[in-house]
Design an enzyme around this catalytic site. Structure first.
Site, PDB file in Angstrom:
ATOM      1  N   CYS A 142       0.841  -1.205   0.000  1.00  0.00           N
ATOM      2  CA  CYS A 142       0.000   0.000   0.000  1.00  0.00           C
ATOM      3  C   CYS A 142       0.874   1.252   0.000  1.00  0.00           C
ATOM      4  O   CYS A 142       1.472   1.597   1.027  1.00  0.00           O
ATOM      5  CB  CYS A 142      -0.915  -0.012   1.223  1.00  0.00           C
ATOM      6  SG  CYS A 142      -1.883   1.485   1.368  1.00  0.00           S
ATOM      7  N   CYS A 145      -0.441   4.069   2.343  1.00  0.00           N
ATOM      8  CA  CYS A 145      -0.206   3.826   3.773  1.00  0.00           C
ATOM      9  C   CYS A 145       1.276   4.001   4.134  1.00  0.00           C
ATOM     10  O   CYS A 145       1.595   4.579   5.165  1.00  0.00           O
ATOM     11  CB  CYS A 145      -0.599   2.407   4.176  1.00  0.00           C
ATOM     12  SG  CYS A 145      -2.064   1.770   3.401  1.00  0.00           S
ATOM     13  N   ASP A 146       2.158   3.490   3.313  1.00  0.00           N
ATOM     14  CA  ASP A 146       3.563   3.350   3.732  1.00  0.00           C
ATOM     15  C   ASP A 146       4.569   4.178   2.941  1.00  0.00           C
ATOM     16  O   ASP A 146       5.745   4.231   3.314  1.00  0.00           O
ATOM     17  CB  ASP A 146       3.981   1.863   3.622  1.00  0.00           C
ATOM     18  CG  ASP A 146       3.130   0.983   4.516  1.00  0.00           C
ATOM     19  OD1 ASP A 146       2.716   1.455   5.588  1.00  0.00           O
ATOM     20  OD2 ASP A 146       2.868  -0.174   4.138  1.00  0.00           O
TER      21      ASP A 146
END
Ligand code: NDP
Length: 317
Positions: A142, A145-146
């Site tokens: 992701c 997200c990261d």
């Protein structure tokens, strides 16, 4: 979950008219259509509402909303579903019995007149040594997200489809350089995005490259990359780098195995009304066997499943 009812209000056992599994774009749209048709609707979601779309940085091809980001789009869908009267409950689903339209969850048993399965799909893994070991510590599925953790670092993206291409463009805003590892000699993404990738100054598209191993003791230290044309192996230093894997998705349909008709890849088979092999049980979105998996087709599925579920209810009377 915003305006959702508290779990304690819902109790451990409840019967609803329309029970939806999954609060991604298909499930939320099904909720909007069924609730607007006057049905009592509950959506069960084990994580945060929004599904895969909420993990997408920029969505370029949702008609009428060019340039919207995934989180904003999915927040709007959630708000709309709630304002139409749909209830959302965050809970893990333990088992599903489609034949009697019963769902066991971490918060008790739910029964329904009709079920809509909109559980979506989950990212595929490469299945290579080191992938599990460094998951969340170098390996991610992701970018939204990261990606932040790899600002100013080198980033490797695996895959050549729309997901890999879109996320590589997003990651190029954060990383020092992005290497897109494509196992064959061609990208599979749409032409428009391919052009943007190929002329991006921070992205290098590396054809015939397969990531075969992630190496390191406590931290990820090296990537082993194979040239799929020559077979040559290269060990690339990767301390502090990010590896993002976007090689497609598999359907989140394990709970329905042996209970509903599926294809050989686990996608649920439906008819034109999106009814599965069990009457009154519908499937919508990426979990369903179909040609084109996009937000717009998931939304379309949700609309059909929501309205067909209501038709099923009225036919019961
Ligand atoms: P796709 O199945 O479209 O592409 C997968 C990519 O990963 C291909 O390039 C494939 O290579 C590669 N791949 C598969 N397995 C491996 C492996 N073991 N090792 C290395 N590479 C591998 O998946 P996506 O996730 O990109 O997209 C899924 C669906 O979602 C598609 O229908 C896509 O169009 C859609 N989508 C739509 C978006 C949008 O509309 N905005 C955004 C993102 C996705 P090969 O070609 O060699 O098989």
């Amino acid at each position: 979950m915003g305006k959702t009812k508290g779990n304690e209000e819902i109790g451990v056992e409840k019967h609803v008219q329309v029970l939806i599994l999954g609060a991604g774009c298909a499930g939320l749209t099904a909720g909007i259509y069924a609730a607007r048709a006057g049905a009592q609707v509950l959506i069960l979601e084990h994580g945060l509402p929004g599904g895969q779309a909420a993990l997408t940085a920029a969505i370029d091809n949702y008609p009428g909303l060019p340039d919207i980001d995934g989180v904003s789009l999915m927040q709007k869908m959630e708000q709309q579903a709630v304002s139409c009267g749909t209830e959302l409950l965050c809970t893990g689903v333990l088992s599903v019995d489609p034949a009697i339209k019963t769902v066991e969850t971490e918060q008790g048993r739910f029964t329904a007149d009709t079920l809509i399965l909109a559980t979506g799909a989950v990212p595929k893994e490469l299945g290579i040594p080191g992938e599990d070991k460094f998951r969340g510590r170098g390996v991610s599925y992701c970018a939204t997200c990261d990606g932040f953790f790899y600002r100013g670092k080198e980033i490797y993206v695996v895959g050549g489809g729309n997901s890999a291409a879109e996320e590589a463009l997003h990651l190029a805003q954060l990383g020092k350089r992005v290497y897109l590892l494509v196992r064959k000699n061609a990208l599979r993404c749409d032409a428009a995005i391919r052009e943007r990738l190929l002329c991006h100054p921070k992205i290098e598209v590396c054809y015939h490259r397969e990531l075969v191993q992630l190496q390191g003791e406590a931290e990820m230290e090296f990537l082993l990359i194979r040239n799929s044309e020559t077979g040559e192996l290269t060990r690339v230093p990767a301390a502090g780098c990010g590896v993002f894997i976007f090689i497609g998705y598999r359907p989140a349909s394990e709970l329905f195995a042996g209970k509903l008709e599926m294809d050989e890849n686990g996608y649920l088979i439906t008819d034109e009304r999106l009814q599965t092999s069990v009457p009154g049980v519908f499937a919508a979105g990426d979990v369903r066997k179909k040609e084109l998996r996009q937000i717009v087709t998931a939304v379309s599925d949700g609309a059909i499943a929501g309205s067909q579920a209501c038709k099923f209810l009225s036919d019961m009377l």
